[in-house]
Design an enzyme around this catalytic site. Structure first.
Site, PDB file in Angstrom:
ATOM      1  N   CYS A 140      17.532 -22.258   7.547  1.00 47.43           N
ATOM      2  CA  CYS A 140      17.943 -22.856   6.359  1.00 47.43           C
ATOM      3  C   CYS A 140      19.575 -22.949   6.311  1.00 47.43           C
ATOM      4  O   CYS A 140      20.193 -23.914   6.125  1.00 47.43           O
ATOM      5  CB  CYS A 140      17.391 -22.615   5.137  1.00 47.43           C
ATOM      6  SG  CYS A 140      17.331 -20.870   4.614  1.00 47.43           S
ATOM      7  N   HIS A 220      20.233 -21.284  -2.011  1.00 52.67           N
ATOM      8  CA  HIS A 220      21.534 -20.481  -1.819  1.00 52.67           C
ATOM      9  C   HIS A 220      22.608 -21.180  -2.183  1.00 52.67           C
ATOM     10  O   HIS A 220      22.886 -22.616  -2.175  1.00 52.67           O
ATOM     11  CB  HIS A 220      21.522 -20.444  -0.092  1.00 52.67           C
ATOM     12  CG  HIS A 220      20.504 -19.912   0.553  1.00 52.67           C
ATOM     13  ND1 HIS A 220      19.727 -18.640   0.501  1.00 52.67           N
ATOM     14  CD2 HIS A 220      19.617 -20.321   1.499  1.00 52.67           C
ATOM     15  CE1 HIS A 220      18.647 -18.459   1.302  1.00 52.67           C
ATOM     16  NE2 HIS A 220      18.569 -19.479   1.925  1.00 52.67           N
TER      17      HIS A 220
HETATM   18  P1  NAD Z   1       5.513 -17.644   4.266  1.00 51.54           P
HETATM   19  O1  NAD Z   1       5.315 -16.278   4.327  1.00 51.54           O
HETATM   20  O2  NAD Z   1       5.974 -18.464   3.188  1.00 51.54           O
HETATM   21  O3  NAD Z   1       4.432 -18.432   5.182  1.00 51.54           O
HETATM   22  C1  NAD Z   1       3.916 -18.078   6.554  1.00 51.54           C
HETATM   23  C2  NAD Z   1       2.470 -18.446   6.409  1.00 51.54           C
HETATM   24  O4  NAD Z   1       2.008 -18.053   7.831  1.00 51.54           O
HETATM   25  C3  NAD Z   1       1.729 -17.556   5.497  1.00 51.54           C
HETATM   26  O5  NAD Z   1       0.683 -18.632   4.865  1.00 51.54           O
HETATM   27  C4  NAD Z   1       0.818 -16.609   6.198  1.00 51.54           C
HETATM   28  O6  NAD Z   1      -0.425 -16.445   5.627  1.00 51.54           O
HETATM   29  C5  NAD Z   1       0.620 -17.135   7.462  1.00 51.54           C
HETATM   30  N1  NAD Z   1       0.368 -16.491   8.690  1.00 51.54           N
HETATM   31  C6  NAD Z   1       0.931 -15.309   8.957  1.00 51.54           C
HETATM   32  N2  NAD Z   1       0.368 -14.478  10.019  1.00 51.54           N
HETATM   33  C7  NAD Z   1       0.032 -15.536  10.760  1.00 51.54           C
HETATM   34  C8  NAD Z   1      -0.817 -15.619  12.032  1.00 51.54           C
HETATM   35  N3  NAD Z   1      -0.930 -14.561  12.918  1.00 51.54           N
HETATM   36  N4  NAD Z   1      -1.480 -16.810  12.463  1.00 51.54           N
HETATM   37  C9  NAD Z   1      -1.335 -17.883  11.459  1.00 51.54           C
HETATM   38  N5  NAD Z   1      -0.822 -18.023  10.061  1.00 51.54           N
HETATM   39  C10 NAD Z   1      -0.127 -16.610   9.877  1.00 51.54           C
HETATM   40  O7  NAD Z   1       7.143 -18.120   5.300  1.00 51.54           O
HETATM   41  P2  NAD Z   1       7.960 -19.140   5.398  1.00 51.54           P
HETATM   42  O8  NAD Z   1       8.905 -18.709   4.253  1.00 51.54           O
HETATM   43  O9  NAD Z   1       7.163 -20.473   5.421  1.00 51.54           O
HETATM   44  O10 NAD Z   1       8.627 -18.808   6.726  1.00 51.54           O
HETATM   45  C11 NAD Z   1       8.079 -19.161   7.860  1.00 51.54           C
HETATM   46  C12 NAD Z   1       9.324 -19.512   9.034  1.00 51.54           C
HETATM   47  O11 NAD Z   1      10.398 -20.259   8.445  1.00 51.54           O
HETATM   48  C13 NAD Z   1      10.129 -17.980   9.253  1.00 51.54           C
HETATM   49  O12 NAD Z   1      10.407 -17.980  10.686  1.00 51.54           O
HETATM   50  C14 NAD Z   1      11.329 -18.183   8.311  1.00 51.54           C
HETATM   51  O13 NAD Z   1      12.249 -17.331   8.663  1.00 51.54           O
HETATM   52  C15 NAD Z   1      11.437 -19.660   8.282  1.00 51.54           C
HETATM   53  N6  NAD Z   1      12.324 -20.259   7.388  1.00 51.54           N
HETATM   54  C16 NAD Z   1      12.122 -19.903   6.167  1.00 51.54           C
HETATM   55  C17 NAD Z   1      12.708 -20.424   5.182  1.00 51.54           C
HETATM   56  C18 NAD Z   1      12.585 -19.973   3.516  1.00 51.54           C
HETATM   57  O14 NAD Z   1      13.166 -20.011   3.070  1.00 51.54           O
HETATM   58  N7  NAD Z   1      11.167 -19.708   3.274  1.00 51.54           N
HETATM   59  C19 NAD Z   1      13.734 -21.268   5.362  1.00 51.54           C
HETATM   60  C20 NAD Z   1      13.727 -21.777   6.675  1.00 51.54           C
HETATM   61  C21 NAD Z   1      13.339 -21.116   7.635  1.00 51.54           C
END
Ligand code: NAD
Length: 334
Positions: A140, A220
């Site tokens: 992000c 942010h």
């Molecule tokens: P999150 O924790 O909200 O979601 C992750 C999901 O993956 C959960 O539903 C979890 O149960 C599932 N999961 C965990 N292990 C798994 C597996 N082995 N197989 C399948 N599913 C599995 O995380 P998020 O915030 O959506 O982040 C995901 C990615 O996006 C990360 O790389 C993060 O850095 C990136 N990201 C997050 C944000 C943010 O602010 N939330 C912003 C930009 C990028």
């Protein structure tokens, strides 16, 4: 035929990517994965998504009365491209599964650049992603910085960028993370990785950053400082930023991230998502070739349109980045 897309990891980013892909006419969601049969799995089912789960957990889904369509490996086999939205670090463990199935894969910013060898931002390097098998959509914060640095560098030349990031400590649904009463230099060792990560997309930009974690969940806020190669006015900069479809000038009395999110609610954005960088136009200031401004970043949604464009490039559905951006924006209502 539409490109067959699977979302592995239906969390904050995954659920939004699924809905955004569903809104496009040249791609479709063939399944999403959930690890546990909780409320999010039930909502996914109600939204019409086929749910896939780890083999070891299929029984738990059955017991909970949440129907599954198979294992995650089976989902991956059916897809042309998997968008991996699992937590940072988990995505890397999934790479052998994607390679075995011979599918294209997108990872998110929680993974590091070498996982795909290519880091993506739609305005910066869409054309280089065309036909690629592996892509990382940057985080992000990196996405927000790339969106402002690229057009300003193109028009005025950026000598160096210094960014201070006030980061939301947790997402709104996250009950486990803090702080709730502190400001945390994160990390205290400088520079933070956020600014330098921009170079995974724009290798020639001189940039460093510092980041503070603050007790808020909404967005942010970046204080961006750029030294420019060209004499210019604040108006020149506002004209450049204003020409970008994924940059929004906040106005009409919006003085905070709280009001930006309220605005997103009022205009009926799904999950109050603000896909655009939100810049305060009155903050745009130029003094002796030094530019300053504030931008707010909705961490839960800013990377979502970028994932759609990355899919379009990798699947060779559109060769012109500007056209893909326009198509994505239109389908989302941006
Ligand atoms: P999150 O924790 O909200 O979601 C992750 C999901 O993956 C959960 O539903 C979890 O149960 C599932 N999961 C965990 N292990 C798994 C597996 N082995 N197989 C399948 N599913 C599995 O995380 P998020 O915030 O959506 O982040 C995901 C990615 O996006 C990360 O790389 C993060 O850095 C990136 N990201 C997050 C944000 C943010 O602010 N939330 C912003 C930009 C990028």
């Amino acid at each position: 035929a539409k490109a067959k897309i699977a979302v592995n990891g239906y969390g904050t980013i995954g659920k939004r990517v699924a809905d955004a892909v569903k809104a496009q006419d040249d791609m479709e969601i063939i399944g999403v994965s959930k690890t546990r049969p909780n409320y999010e799995a039930i909502v996914a089912q109600q939204l019409g998504y086929d749910i896939y789960a780890p083999a070891a957990n299929l029984e738990a889904f059955e017991k909970a009365g949440v129907p599954t369509a198979g294992t995650i490996e089976e989902m991956v086999e059916k897809a042309d491209l998997v968008v991996d939205c699992t937590p940072g670090g988990v995505g890397e463990q999934n790479k052998p599964m994607y390679e075995k199935a011979g599918v294209k894969a997108i990872w998110q910013g929680g993974e590091s650049h070498p996982i795909a060898g290519f880091s993506f931002n739609a305005v910066c390097n869409y054309e280089q992603a065309i036909g690629r098998d592996l892509v990382r959509v940057v985080s992000c914060n990196t996405t927000a910085l790339c969106r402002v640095i690229f057009p300003i560098d193109k028009e005025l030349g950026v000598k160096k960028v210094r960014a201070i990031l006030a980061r939301r400590a947790a997402d709104p649904n996250d009950v486990k993370k803090g702080p709730i009463n502190a400001i945390v230099p994160d990390p205290a060792k400088l520079p933070s990785h956020h600014g330098p990560d921009v170079r995974s997309v724009l290798p020639n930009i001189n940039i460093t950053s510092a980041a503070l974690k603050i007790p808020t969940t909404l967005m942010h806020v970046h204080t961006v400082n750029m030294e420019l190669n060209t004499n210019c006015t604040a108006e020149d900069v506002k004209n450049i930023l204003g020409s970008q479809s994924r940059i929004h000038f906040v106005g009409q009395g919006i003085s905070s991230t709280a009001e930006i999110i309220e605005f997103a609610r009022d205009i009926g954005r799904p999950r109050n998502d603000m896909w655009e960088n939100c810049i305060w136009p009155e903050s745009v200031t130029v003094t002796e070739n030094e530019l300053y401004f504030f931008q707010a970043v909705h961490q839960e949604s800013i990377v979502v349109p970028e994932n759609v464009d990355a899919i379009r490039a990798m699947m060779e559905l559109e060769s012109d980045g500007a056209k893909s951006i326009e198509k994505t924006n239109k389908a989302l209502g941006l």
